[in-house]
Design an enzyme around this catalytic site. Structure first.
Site, mmCIF file in Angstrom:
data_model
loop_
_atom_site.group_PDB
_atom_site.id
_atom_site.type_symbol
_atom_site.label_atom_id
_atom_site.label_comp_id
_atom_site.label_asym_id
_atom_site.label_seq_id
_atom_site.Cartn_x
_atom_site.Cartn_y
_atom_site.Cartn_z
ATOM 1 N N LYS A 1 49.090 -1.753 43.449
ATOM 2 C CA LYS A 1 49.550 -3.077 43.045
ATOM 3 C C LYS A 1 50.107 -3.112 41.614
ATOM 4 C CE LYS A 1 48.680 -5.516 46.778
ATOM 5 N NZ LYS A 1 49.812 -6.068 47.558
ATOM 6 N N GLU B 1 48.872 -14.874 43.442
ATOM 7 C CA GLU B 1 47.933 -15.036 44.551
ATOM 8 C C GLU B 1 47.248 -13.690 44.752
ATOM 9 O OE1 GLU B 1 50.941 -13.989 45.019
ATOM 10 O OE2 GLU B 1 50.597 -12.303 46.389
ATOM 11 N N SER C 1 46.591 3.608 49.612
ATOM 12 C CA SER C 1 47.113 2.586 48.701
ATOM 13 C C SER C 1 46.089 2.138 47.670
ATOM 14 C CB SER C 1 47.611 1.386 49.501
ATOM 15 O OG SER C 1 46.575 0.907 50.346
#
Lengths: 404, 277
Positions: free
Chosen positions: A95, A117, A384
């Site tokens: 991220k 968010e 991830s």
């Protein structure tokens, strides 16, 4: 020239900007700014420096020999399996790649406040992290259900100086957090940049986030060529909104010999009402500013999604994935909660790597991908994120086994 | 009075604005969420609002994810969905209101997904057949994707667009060019039911929107108009006044107190009407 037709934020019939008029000028401004700065050498240099010195890139490509051995034993297929280690990024997931890019852009647009968010909390933590780094006030919207199941990440965000707003509306998960972030943005659009965390949302977000995450695929391409002397036969990644998958796919999308697989969350099973397999079971619709596949009923009401992993618990998906699904360039599988838990344990015991429950879905897709490959084929799985945040959930499911 | 292009007769909406102007008053547009708190009460509320002085009804189509709406209308949509509301019921509601009141203009006010999932052509045909006069789709900008505007025009339905304080002059022109009925100017950058801003700025922006659109359509102002005094102030410079969240709250309060909300809404609409002169 990519095989994905892109124009004005459209991927074939998908994408676009379906938002209230108040946001349209801000999205036009953001699209123009992105177009300008993404080619600007000073901007690129600053982004590359942050990725290298702060995020910790490049992340390794780790060969998973014992996992490959497991596949050989159980399926009789000899593969070379490689893990792209986004779990080793600062903050513990891919991220941050997106957040550093967007915060640099926000800075150039003169925005003084950051909102985002978050589902699993990984994107919220990454956003709170860059906001702290740049000294900007940061507010995070998170579904109340997710605040509960990802309390560790909530505490991390607080520690980083961000304000976390639990969203109790609707299903109190990621989609409702996005609604609330859009409400904040529409109210404070002059001063605030909305760091959307995935390749969904209105143009330019799917394009911009996809490009910022494409560093995953660029690195993986060079790394696997160095390791095996050729391109991989398949790439495998989990898909909620789809940013880590898009990041990996971007490196190989124009190489027709590389099969691309996305793994959605099948929750309790795709034939139950409790899943998040938007591409597998949904239909084209409009949610959160873009045309894409959505889970909804015949009246157009959005369905409640379900997954054990908060980051995949979303009834929409990025528009580029919808295009890749229809065109057949990528195939989308799904893995249930139980399959993801088993894959999480398998990777922990074979490789000493505890993946996030999101990433565990990608690992869970490996047996089905292996069936479609021949001996000697190589596969990249995108890990991830790391699993630390999920220990509470995992402990609940494995119970005494973990606590003993 | 101006007609929508390509339309032989003025629409009910244009007629309502023209009639108000001829009577030397401003148009009152009232928003209610369809099926809040249930189908039959909602039908009575809509008809009562028209009777009490609303010139145009906006029938809100409940949706699961109303990201442009504030707490009052979010709650109304939750109540409506719990009562079985949605696009299908909103169309039924429109049909029953039309059967009881052949004159009152009705604008279906909602979000893109229920229209998209139905298919724009099927939706437009059903809306027309149900007696609707116009459609306002919050998250479908007409310049971004012309499909909805084109389909509505084919079915002689007005596309009522939102224009925001952030809209550039180019956008105002492009949006007004495909609009029908009236232009809905959003008084503030925010969600429905927010605090009404300084009206000097709003008044100047309404003048600018009229100039940019060549005065082809009336301009109504909404978002944040909560009291008869607000309505009177906005009526001083706009052609129409839109009241939504405040009306929805009147219903919410009456229902919470176990009373029939119809008399309370009638009184509220009469007060708005009286204040607007």
């Amino acid at each position: 020239m990519s095989i994905v037709p892109q124009s004005h934020g459209r991927f074939g019939p998908y994408g676009g900007r379906y938002v209230s008029e108040t946001l349209m000028p801000a999205l036009e401004e953001l699209a123009d700014a992105w177009e300008h700065f993404s080619f600007d050498p000073t901007f690129r240099a600053e982004l590359d420096r942050l990725l290298r010195e702060y995020v910790g890139r490049p992340t390794p490509l780790t060969e998973a020999a014992r996992l490959a051995e497991h596949v050989a034993k159980t399926q009789g297929r000899r593969l070379r399996v490689f893990l792209k280690r986004e779990d080793l990024c600062h903050t513990g997931s891919h991220k941050l790649n997106n957040c550093v890019g967007q915060i640099l852009l926000a800075q150039r647009l003169g925005k003084q406040r950051i909102i985002a968010e978050t589902g699993a909390g990984q994107h919220g933590v990454a956003t709170a992290t860059v906001a702290a780094l740049f000294g900007l006030p940061c507010e995070i919207y998170m579904g109340a259900v997710d605040v509960e199941r990802q309390s560790l990440n909530v505490f991390r965000m607080h520690l980083l100086g961000a304000k976390v707003h639990p969203v109790k509306d609707g299903t109190a998960t990621l989609k409702d957090a996005m609604n609330e972030a859009m409400r904040d943005w529409v109210t404070n659009v002059g001063t605030t940049h909305y760091v959307l965390g995935t390749v969904a949302g209105p143009h330019p977000y799917p394009t911009m986030v996809g490009e910022l995450q494409s560093v995953i695929g660029r690195e993986a391409r060079a790394q696997i060529q160095a390791a095996t002397g050729r391109l991989p036969d398949a790439c495998l990644a989990c898909v909620g909104g789809g940013s880590n998958a898009m990041g990996l796919f971007r490196g190989f999308i124009d190489d027709p010999g590389v099969r691309l697989y996305g793994v959605e969350a099948a929750g309790e099973g795709i034939d139950t009402k409790h899943h998040a397999a938007t591409l597998g079971k949904g239909r084209p619709g409009v949610l959160h500013g873009a045309r894409s596949y959505v889970l909804c009923d015949d009246d157009g009401q959005i369905d409640e999604a379900h997954s054990i992993s908060a980051g995949l618990d979303y009834p929409g998906v990025g528009p580029e994935h919808s295009y890749l699904r229809d065109s057949g360039r990528a195939q989308y599988l799904s893995a249930t909660d139980q399959e993801a838990l088993a894959a999480c344990r398998l990777l922990a015991r074979c490789e000493g790597i505890i993946p996030a429950l999101e990433s565990a879905h990608a690992v869970a897709g490996l047996p089905r991908v292996a069936e479609q490959l021949s001996d000697g084929a190589s596969v990249i799985i995108n890990i991830s994120g790391r699993g630390d945040k999920d220990m509470g959930t995992i402990a609940k499911h494995f119970g005494a086994e973990v606590s003993s | 009075m101006t007609n929508t292009p390509g339309r032989p007769f003025p629409s009910r909406i244009a007629g309502a604005f023209a009639r108000a102007r001829a009577q030397g008053r401003k148009t009152l547009v009232l928003y209610l969420t369809g099926c809040d708190p249930d189908f039959d009460t909602s039908r009575r509320l809509l008809l009562a609002a028209a009777q009490a002085g609303a010139d145009v009804l906006e029938l809100g189509v409940p949706w699961s994810d109303p990201s442009a709406d504030g707490p009052a209308i979010q709650a109304a949509m939750r109540r409506a969905l719990a009562a079985g509301g949605g696009m299908a019921k909103a169309l039924d509601l429109c049909r029953t209101v039309r059967a009881a009141n052949p004159e009152i203009p009705v604008v279906l006010f909602g979000y893109a997904n229920p229209i998209f999932v139905r298919g724009t052509a099927k939706f437009a045909a059903q809306a027309k057949q149900a007696g609707a006069d116009g459609v306002l789709c919050v998250d479908w900008p007409p310049d971004e994707d012309p499909e909805l505007a084109q389909t509505l025009a084919q079915h002689a339905l007005d596309l009522v667009p939102l224009i925001a304080p952030t809209s550039t002059p180019e956008r105002v022109k492009a949006i007004a060019a495909v609009a029908g009925g009236f232009l809905y100017y959003v008084s503030l950058t925010g969600i429905t039911g927010s605090q009404l801003p300084n009206l000097d700025e709003t008044s100047a922006r309404v003048r600018q929107v009229r100039e940019l659109s060549g005065g082809r359509l009336p301009v109504a102002v909404g978002f944040g108009i909560a009291t008869p005094a607000d309505a009177r102030a906005v009526a001083g410079f706009a052609d129409g006044v839109v009241v939504g969240s405040a009306a929805v709250r009147v219903i919410e309060r009456a229902v919470a107190a176990g009373r029939d909300p119809v008399p309370a809404l009638e009184a509220f609409v009469s007060d708005l009407r009286a204040a607007m002169g």
